[in-house]
Design a protein around this motif. Structure first.
Motif, PDB file in Angstrom:
ATOM      1  N   MET A  65       6.202  30.483 -12.432  1.00 21.95           N
ATOM      2  CA  MET A  65       5.364  29.881 -11.375  1.00 21.95           C
ATOM      3  C   MET A  65       6.169  29.075 -10.218  1.00 21.95           C
ATOM      4  SD  MET A  65       2.448  28.508 -13.676  1.00 21.95           S
ATOM      5  CE  MET A  65       2.262  26.611 -12.799  1.00 21.95           C
ATOM      6  N   ALA A  66       7.276  28.527 -10.620  1.00 25.44           N
ATOM      7  CA  ALA A  66       8.320  27.701  -9.989  1.00 25.44           C
ATOM      8  C   ALA A  66       9.035  28.523  -9.268  1.00 25.44           C
ATOM      9  CB  ALA A  66       9.109  26.876 -10.827  1.00 25.44           C
ATOM     10  N   ALA A  67       9.574  29.668  -9.763  1.00 29.51           N
ATOM     11  CA  ALA A  67      10.224  30.819  -9.129  1.00 29.51           C
ATOM     12  C   ALA A  67       9.671  31.412  -8.066  1.00 29.51           C
ATOM     13  CB  ALA A  67      11.116  31.691 -10.196  1.00 29.51           C
ATOM     14  N   MET A  68       8.331  31.934  -8.358  1.00 29.42           N
ATOM     15  CA  MET A  68       7.757  32.615  -7.394  1.00 29.42           C
ATOM     16  C   MET A  68       6.931  31.949  -6.479  1.00 29.42           C
ATOM     17  SD  MET A  68       9.243  35.053  -8.416  1.00 29.42           S
ATOM     18  CE  MET A  68       8.784  36.361  -7.026  1.00 29.42           C
ATOM     19  N   GLY A  69       6.921  30.553  -6.501  1.00 29.46           N
ATOM     20  CA  GLY A  69       5.986  29.829  -5.943  1.00 29.46           C
ATOM     21  C   GLY A  69       4.340  29.858  -5.897  1.00 29.46           C
ATOM     22  N   VAL A  70       3.760  30.379  -7.084  1.00 27.44           N
ATOM     23  CA  VAL A  70       2.469  30.636  -7.236  1.00 27.44           C
ATOM     24  C   VAL A  70       1.922  29.752  -8.286  1.00 27.44           C
ATOM     25  CG1 VAL A  70       2.810  33.075  -6.515  1.00 27.44           C
ATOM     26  CG2 VAL A  70       3.105  32.315  -8.975  1.00 27.44           C
ATOM     27  N   LYS A  71       0.532  29.783  -8.107  1.00 28.62           N
ATOM     28  CA  LYS A  71       0.015  28.931  -9.169  1.00 28.62           C
ATOM     29  C   LYS A  71      -0.288  29.726 -10.796  1.00 28.62           C
ATOM     30  CE  LYS A  71      -2.481  26.361  -5.908  1.00 28.62           C
ATOM     31  NZ  LYS A  71      -3.739  25.638  -5.430  1.00 28.62           N
ATOM     32  N   LYS A  72      -0.588  28.837 -11.608  1.00 30.26           N
ATOM     33  CA  LYS A  72      -0.746  29.533 -13.129  1.00 30.26           C
ATOM     34  C   LYS A  72      -1.792  30.683 -12.836  1.00 30.26           C
ATOM     35  CE  LYS A  72      -1.845  28.139 -17.822  1.00 30.26           C
ATOM     36  NZ  LYS A  72      -2.289  27.043 -18.541  1.00 30.26           N
ATOM     37  N   ARG A  73      -2.946  30.533 -12.220  1.00 33.87           N
ATOM     38  CA  ARG A  73      -3.840  31.644 -12.291  1.00 33.87           C
ATOM     39  C   ARG A  73      -3.389  33.127 -11.619  1.00 33.87           C
ATOM     40  NH1 ARG A  73      -7.305  33.990 -14.701  1.00 33.87           N
ATOM     41  NH2 ARG A  73      -8.803  35.039 -13.518  1.00 33.87           N
ATOM     42  N   VAL A  74      -2.415  32.813 -10.568  1.00 37.74           N
ATOM     43  CA  VAL A  74      -1.789  34.157 -10.017  1.00 37.74           C
ATOM     44  C   VAL A  74      -1.013  34.929 -11.206  1.00 37.74           C
ATOM     45  CG1 VAL A  74       0.105  35.029  -8.349  1.00 37.74           C
ATOM     46  CG2 VAL A  74      -1.602  33.216  -7.672  1.00 37.74           C
ATOM     47  N   VAL A  75      -0.353  34.035 -12.004  1.00 37.91           N
ATOM     48  CA  VAL A  75       0.381  34.784 -13.111  1.00 37.91           C
ATOM     49  C   VAL A  75      -0.418  35.325 -14.001  1.00 37.91           C
ATOM     50  CG1 VAL A  75       2.172  34.410 -15.213  1.00 37.91           C
ATOM     51  CG2 VAL A  75       2.616  33.299 -12.593  1.00 37.91           C
ATOM     52  N   GLN A  76      -1.609  34.698 -14.405  1.00 37.88           N
ATOM     53  CA  GLN A  76      -2.577  34.991 -15.556  1.00 37.88           C
ATOM     54  C   GLN A  76      -3.221  36.473 -15.096  1.00 37.88           C
ATOM     55  OE1 GLN A  76      -4.935  31.468 -15.569  1.00 37.88           O
ATOM     56  NE2 GLN A  76      -4.170  30.820 -17.601  1.00 37.88           N
ATOM     57  N   LEU A  77      -3.504  36.440 -13.582  1.00 38.02           N
ATOM     58  CA  LEU A  77      -3.779  37.727 -13.226  1.00 38.02           C
ATOM     59  C   LEU A  77      -3.176  38.854 -13.398  1.00 38.02           C
ATOM     60  CD1 LEU A  77      -5.913  36.151  -9.833  1.00 38.02           C
ATOM     61  CD2 LEU A  77      -6.853  36.998 -11.871  1.00 38.02           C
ATOM     62  N   TYR A  78      -1.858  38.644 -13.075  1.00 35.73           N
ATOM     63  CA  TYR A  78      -0.793  39.787 -13.030  1.00 35.73           C
ATOM     64  C   TYR A  78      -0.867  39.987 -14.577  1.00 35.73           C
ATOM     65  CZ  TYR A  78       0.258  39.434  -8.252  1.00 35.73           C
ATOM     66  OH  TYR A  78       0.029  39.448  -6.995  1.00 35.73           O
ATOM     67  N   GLU A  79      -0.795  39.170 -15.619  1.00 37.43           N
ATOM     68  CA  GLU A  79      -0.775  39.566 -16.935  1.00 37.43           C
ATOM     69  C   GLU A  79      -2.000  40.395 -17.429  1.00 37.43           C
ATOM     70  OE1 GLU A  79       1.489  35.372 -18.393  1.00 37.43           O
ATOM     71  OE2 GLU A  79      -0.652  35.724 -18.741  1.00 37.43           O
ATOM     72  N   GLN A  80      -3.082  39.919 -16.766  1.00 40.52           N
ATOM     73  CA  GLN A  80      -4.281  40.810 -17.102  1.00 40.52           C
ATOM     74  C   GLN A  80      -4.161  42.228 -16.622  1.00 40.52           C
ATOM     75  OE1 GLN A  80      -7.665  38.500 -15.557  1.00 40.52           O
ATOM     76  NE2 GLN A  80      -7.521  37.064 -17.153  1.00 40.52           N
ATOM     77  N   GLU A  81      -3.642  42.310 -15.330  1.00 39.38           N
ATOM     78  CA  GLU A  81      -3.548  43.604 -14.854  1.00 39.38           C
ATOM     79  C   GLU A  81      -2.469  44.440 -15.360  1.00 39.38           C
ATOM     80  OE1 GLU A  81      -2.686  43.365 -10.850  1.00 39.38           O
ATOM     81  OE2 GLU A  81      -4.780  42.318 -10.417  1.00 39.38           O
ATOM     82  N   GLY A  82      -1.548  43.732 -16.185  1.00 35.75           N
ATOM     83  CA  GLY A  82      -0.443  44.246 -17.054  1.00 35.75           C
ATOM     84  C   GLY A  82       0.936  44.592 -16.340  1.00 35.75           C
ATOM     85  N   ALA A  83       1.010  44.016 -14.908  1.00 34.90           N
ATOM     86  CA  ALA A  83       2.035  44.388 -14.320  1.00 34.90           C
ATOM     87  C   ALA A  83       2.063  43.385 -13.123  1.00 34.90           C
ATOM     88  CB  ALA A  83       2.079  45.599 -13.860  1.00 34.90           C
ATOM     89  N   PHE A  84       3.572  43.006 -12.914  1.00 31.50           N
ATOM     90  CA  PHE A  84       3.704  42.247 -11.501  1.00 31.50           C
ATOM     91  C   PHE A  84       4.034  42.945 -10.527  1.00 31.50           C
ATOM     92  CE2 PHE A  84       5.417  39.306 -15.202  1.00 31.50           C
ATOM     93  CZ  PHE A  84       4.606  38.337 -14.907  1.00 31.50           C
ATOM     94  N   PRO A  85       4.145  42.227  -9.168  1.00 34.38           N
ATOM     95  CA  PRO A  85       4.499  42.834  -7.926  1.00 34.38           C
ATOM     96  C   PRO A  85       5.828  43.452  -7.904  1.00 34.38           C
ATOM     97  CG  PRO A  85       3.361  40.873  -7.650  1.00 34.38           C
ATOM     98  CD  PRO A  85       3.739  40.913  -8.977  1.00 34.38           C
ATOM     99  N   ALA A  86       6.183  44.495  -7.463  1.00 34.03           N
ATOM    100  CA  ALA A  86       7.459  45.023  -7.480  1.00 34.03           C
ATOM    101  C   ALA A  86       8.441  44.344  -6.775  1.00 34.03           C
ATOM    102  CB  ALA A  86       7.578  46.540  -6.866  1.00 34.03           C
ATOM    103  N   SER A  87       8.072  43.276  -5.872  1.00 35.24           N
ATOM    104  CA  SER A  87       8.857  42.453  -5.169  1.00 35.24           C
ATOM    105  C   SER A  87       9.373  41.460  -6.080  1.00 35.24           C
ATOM    106  CB  SER A  87       8.049  41.797  -3.896  1.00 35.24           C
ATOM    107  OG  SER A  87       6.849  40.943  -4.559  1.00 35.24           O
ATOM    108  N   TRP A  88       8.910  41.140  -7.277  1.00 37.76           N
ATOM    109  CA  TRP A  88       9.492  40.029  -8.260  1.00 37.76           C
ATOM    110  C   TRP A  88      10.327  40.515  -9.115  1.00 37.76           C
ATOM    111  CZ3 TRP A  88       4.828  36.807 -10.404  1.00 37.76           C
ATOM    112  CH2 TRP A  88       4.015  36.236  -9.478  1.00 37.76           C
TER     113      TRP A  88
END
Length: 60
Positions: free
Chosen positions: A17-40
């Protein structure tokens, strides 16, 4: 470490969250999808201290 959740468990959600400048919910959504954005990819590899599997990221 083949999914976004595996990566989050290793690196830590607060660190991501700190490194990407996003909220917890954003990280949780990507976890549910199973993949992070390629830009990360490079930043998360650096945080993990190792290469991460491409299948855990949304590469085109």
């Amino acid at each position: 470490m083949n999914t976004a959740k595996d990566i989050s468990d290793k690196i830590g959600r607060d660190t991501i969250m700190a490194a990407m400048g996003v909220k917890k919910r954003v990280v949780q959504l990507y976890e549910q999808e199973g993949a992070f954005p390629a830009s990360w990819y490079l930043k998360l590899c650096k945080l993990a201290g190792q290469s991460l599997p491409h299948c855990a990221f949304k590469f085109q």
